[in-house]
Structure formats: structure tokens, C-alpha cells
Design an enzyme around this catalytic site. Sequence first.
Site, mmCIF file in Angstrom:
data_model
loop_
_atom_site.group_PDB
_atom_site.id
_atom_site.type_symbol
_atom_site.label_atom_id
_atom_site.label_comp_id
_atom_site.label_asym_id
_atom_site.label_seq_id
_atom_site.Cartn_x
_atom_site.Cartn_y
_atom_site.Cartn_z
ATOM 1 N N CYS A 124 5.391 12.602 0.551
ATOM 2 C CA CYS A 124 5.408 12.000 -0.795
ATOM 3 C C CYS A 124 5.713 10.504 -0.774
ATOM 4 O O CYS A 124 5.491 9.814 -1.770
ATOM 5 C CB CYS A 124 6.422 12.723 -1.672
ATOM 6 S SG CYS A 124 6.121 14.491 -1.744
ATOM 7 N N HIS A 263 9.285 8.587 -7.701
ATOM 8 C CA HIS A 263 8.466 9.740 -7.308
ATOM 9 C C HIS A 263 8.678 10.853 -8.334
ATOM 10 O O HIS A 263 9.799 11.154 -8.723
ATOM 11 C CB HIS A 263 8.885 10.195 -5.906
ATOM 12 C CG HIS A 263 8.181 11.434 -5.456
ATOM 13 N ND1 HIS A 263 6.839 11.616 -5.632
ATOM 14 C CD2 HIS A 263 8.640 12.556 -4.837
ATOM 15 C CE1 HIS A 263 6.483 12.789 -5.154
ATOM 16 N NE2 HIS A 263 7.561 13.380 -4.665
ATOM 17 N N ASN A 293 4.418 17.595 -9.103
ATOM 18 C CA ASN A 293 4.561 16.737 -7.927
ATOM 19 C C ASN A 293 3.213 16.649 -7.201
ATOM 20 O O ASN A 293 2.717 17.644 -6.700
ATOM 21 C CB ASN A 293 5.638 17.352 -7.020
ATOM 22 C CG ASN A 293 5.912 16.527 -5.776
ATOM 23 O OD1 ASN A 293 5.150 15.628 -5.433
ATOM 24 N ND2 ASN A 293 6.998 16.849 -5.101
#
Length: 337
Positions: A124, A263, A293
Site C-alpha cells: 500500500c 492511506h 482499501n
Amino acid sequence: MRQGLFNLKASQYAASIIGTGSYVPDTVISNSYLEEIVDTSDKWIVSRTGIKERRKVLDEIATSDIATKAAIQALNDANLDPIELDMIIVATVTPDMAFPSTACLVQKSIGAINATAFDIEAACSGFIYCLSIAEQFIKSGSANNILVIGAEVLSKITDYKDRNTCILFGDGAGAAIVSKSKGYQILSTYLGSDGNGCDLLYLPAGGSRNPASIETINKSMHYIKMEGSEVFKFAVRIMETATEKALELCNLNKSDIDYLIPHQANIRIIENAMKRLDLTEDKVFVNVDKYGNMSAASIAVALDETNKMKRLSNGDNVVLVAFGGGLTWASSVIRWL
Ligand code: COA
């Protein structure tokens, strides 16, 4: 004529973002759909994660397809021809295949015949890793225009029988053009990793450790495995530390943050970071409710959506901060212009 990456005169340039783009597929996976396939509830998912829905590609679509859509938008936004690109870097944990790189596939689809293309993998945190690599090549004078992409088709590595993970992840792609030309200036990038946390978030099979076999398939080893609460604890800690590091690198501090693009993994992680960094809600970007996500695509899509909102003013300090499997983390300060 191809210029050659390392032939340009080495000198110091500022690295700026001159265009952004993003793409999310149309198909929505709602919490109520997940309620039908695993033992969960909309209430549980929203209260523990803030996620209401996420996107999913059609079966025949791969990461390079959606990466290309985001790339074309970013090129248009920057008013740049693909042949002006010196480099393409794609961050992904879901490449179309082990090789060639997804970046080479994007290069082919957009006709960027003068670019060098390669992928990086930092889960990520990947998009900010790309930004940092691009920043170094631009600053050294080794490249003029670099396309950076964060793109994921996580739906194809998500186990829709595992309620611990299937509620979290979605598909999407975001792109930016990093250039020597004037734009949103990258003031700093900061990267970190800790391989000791490698077993907290990983995909066990399909690589050289556990090549694809009937056994790996039967054991569902081609799907994401995660120790959720451990990752949560790490994330909360690292969001603050990484933000402070990137600020320190350009002689700024917490009070200089005008906007935070964190994030998008879990609203509780974002709210915790907000509190630790003394930020009010209006200074923090959130789209985790819509997309879940999207790993390397998360910050990339958020950056494009922030750009399109046209809410920020000249001179605003924007902080990007991410964490992910590896473990990895990354942050960047960008001066909006
Ligand atoms: N629906 C209902 N119950 C669920 C569930 C779901 N989708 N997923 C897990 N549970 C259950 C667990 O089985 C557990 O039950 P038990 O106590 O009977 O064993 C209970 O809910 C609590 O689990 P826990 O893991 O403590 O919940 P949590 O508050 O930590 O939330 C996460 C779980 C995954 C949402 C949270 O830990 C998280 O977001 N972690 C970070 C993950 C992440 O960001 N990963 C990507 C990093 S880039």
C-alpha cells in the site's frame, strides 16, 4: 529520437506533479452483498472500518487495463504526449502476470515509445515509493517526465469466504506525471520498511516459495492473509511518525500541514492519525467509505480526487502518508501551486 535516460546533463531540478488521473470500475460491492456471502453485517463493517462499498473489475479486466485508463487521464491533465515520457513506474501487488512488468504493458497500450518501464512492489506504500523514485530521477536531471501509477485488482486475490479480509479491499488505479516543469512541487519523500513484519500481511502462494499447485489452490494460498489487529497497531503508530519524518526533511512541522491525504485503509486509523497530528476533519481527505482499501492505488486515486476538488490554495502544504505489507511505510510533502 530516444534521448536515453542517463544521457541528460546532471543538475538539480525541482520535481513537480503536473497532472493526475484515476479510474475505478463501475461494479459496486456493497456491504449488503457481503452480508449475503459471509457472516458479517453492514453495522459491523461501518463501525470497525468506515467502509460502505468498494469497486470490482469484470473478470476479463486486469491491472494494466485500469492503470492505462488512469495514465491517459493524467497525460491529458498534464497536456503531455506519451512520447514525451522518459519513464513509467507502476506500483502494484496485483500485476497482470509475474513478467513482463505491468509498466511495460501500460507502455505498449499508451505508445510511450521513449520510456523505460518497470514495476515496484511496496504494497500500500507503493505509490509514494514511485513518487520518491521519480523525484530522484527528475532532481538529478536524468529524466524530464515520469508517469507514476498505483493500480490494483485486489478482488482477484481476495478470499470472499474470509470475513476478516473480504470486507476491506477494492479495485482501482491512480496516476500522476512527475516532471521538471512547474506544478505541485514535491518538497520531500520519506520511505521505510521492516521485513520482520512480513507475516502480518502477505500472499503465500504463486511465487517461488509456493509455486501454484493443486495443493496451494485447495488451501486458498493465493489469497491475502492478514493479522488485522497487529496491522492496525502498526498503522496507528507509523502514520504519525512517517508524517513527522517527511515534514522534518523539508523543515516543516505538524502545524504547517494544510491538508493530509492518508492511506485509505480504515477510518479509525485515519481518525487516530488526525488526532495525533492535531488536524481537524476538514483538513483530511477521506474516500475509504466509497472504495475501501485499494492498496497502491489508494493514495494515487486520493491525490487525483483532491486535485479535481480544486479546494486547495496556492502554497498549501499537502502531506501524503501510507503504510502496508512488507511492512512498508512512506510519506511525502507536496507544495500545492
Ligand atoms: N464481520 C463480523 N465480525 C468480524 C468480521 C466481519 N467482517 N471480521 C472479523 N470479525 C470478528 C473477529 O472474528 C473477532 O471475533 P472474535 O472476537 O469472536 O474472535 C471480532 O470480530 C473482533 O476482531 P478484531 O480483529 O479484534 O477486530 P478489529 O476491531 O481489530 O477490526 C479490522 C478488524 C481488520 C477491521 C482491523 O483490525 C483493521 O482494520 N486492521 C488493519 C487492517 C488493514 O488496514 N490492512 C491493510 C493494511 S494496508
